[in-house]
Design a protein around this motif. Sequence first.
Motif, mmCIF file in Angstrom:
data_model
loop_
_atom_site.group_PDB
_atom_site.id
_atom_site.type_symbol
_atom_site.label_atom_id
_atom_site.label_comp_id
_atom_site.label_asym_id
_atom_site.label_seq_id
_atom_site.Cartn_x
_atom_site.Cartn_y
_atom_site.Cartn_z
ATOM 1 N N ALA A 150 -5.816 0.227 8.098
ATOM 2 C CA ALA A 150 -5.528 -0.214 6.727
ATOM 3 C C ALA A 150 -5.830 -1.699 6.576
ATOM 4 C CB ALA A 150 -4.068 0.076 6.378
ATOM 5 N N ARG A 151 -5.518 -2.505 7.589
ATOM 6 C CA ARG A 151 -5.817 -3.947 7.527
ATOM 7 C C ARG A 151 -7.326 -4.207 7.432
ATOM 8 N NH1 ARG A 151 -1.738 -7.440 8.275
ATOM 9 N NH2 ARG A 151 0.119 -6.628 9.257
ATOM 10 N N ILE A 152 -8.114 -3.405 8.122
ATOM 11 C CA ILE A 152 -9.569 -3.575 8.039
ATOM 12 C C ILE A 152 -10.049 -3.289 6.624
ATOM 13 C CG2 ILE A 152 -11.777 -2.587 8.802
ATOM 14 C CD1 ILE A 152 -10.418 -2.281 11.597
ATOM 15 N N ILE B 98 -0.464 -8.046 2.418
ATOM 16 C CA ILE B 98 -0.376 -6.590 2.374
ATOM 17 C C ILE B 98 1.100 -6.198 2.303
ATOM 18 C CG2 ILE B 98 -0.374 -6.297 4.901
ATOM 19 C CD1 ILE B 98 -2.305 -3.880 4.388
ATOM 20 N N VAL B 99 1.406 -5.266 1.405
ATOM 21 C CA VAL B 99 2.774 -4.753 1.245
ATOM 22 C C VAL B 99 2.731 -3.281 1.639
ATOM 23 C CG1 VAL B 99 4.661 -4.298 -0.361
ATOM 24 C CG2 VAL B 99 3.278 -6.384 -0.613
ATOM 25 N N ARG C 67 -5.439 2.867 2.719
ATOM 26 C CA ARG C 67 -4.803 3.844 3.609
ATOM 27 C C ARG C 67 -5.405 3.681 4.989
ATOM 28 N NH1 ARG C 67 -4.123 9.841 0.952
ATOM 29 N NH2 ARG C 67 -2.190 9.329 -0.089
ATOM 30 N N GLY C 68 -4.556 3.833 5.983
ATOM 31 C CA GLY C 68 -5.018 3.815 7.363
ATOM 32 C C GLY C 68 -4.586 5.087 8.040
ATOM 33 N N TYR D 100 -1.190 9.265 7.976
ATOM 34 C CA TYR D 100 -1.669 8.011 7.394
ATOM 35 C C TYR D 100 -0.501 7.130 6.963
ATOM 36 C CZ TYR D 100 -0.424 10.020 2.914
ATOM 37 O OH TYR D 100 0.283 10.577 1.883
ATOM 38 N N ILE D 101 -0.845 5.876 6.698
ATOM 39 C CA ILE D 101 0.078 4.916 6.104
ATOM 40 C C ILE D 101 -0.677 4.262 4.952
ATOM 41 C CG2 ILE D 101 -0.582 3.007 7.621
ATOM 42 C CD1 ILE D 101 2.418 2.224 7.630
#
Length: 116
Positions: free
Chosen positions: A70-72, A82-83, A49-50, A94-95
């Motif tokens: 989220a990528r980190i 990543i999907v 989650r980001g 958040y995403i």
Amino acid sequence: MTRVAFPVVLLLSFLLFLPCCAPLPVSPQSIADAEPDGVVGCVSLGIVRGYSDMGNLSHGQGLQRARNAARIDAARLGADHIVWRPIPDVYAPYISADTYRCKSTSTSSDNVSRTP
């Protein structure tokens, strides 16, 4: 504090903060966006989650900040794909995304599952 206790506390403090300074296994920018059918046969690493830190995702900058966060986390897991999951509400803070390792690596883990 005694003379013996100070070095012990210093050492424990160093060991406590060491993981936060460790380099990421992969670069967050190298993680490829993918569709669910593009990760068939890859190793599932879990959900990340980001958060936007801007209150919600209604602004483009908030969404980008959330994706970067989220990528980190995905990079910490060693993901290379990543999907992105659907955003539940544009005002969500958040995403979330599913992470995968599709490239073979020299190490394996018993606590990950392969997608069908």
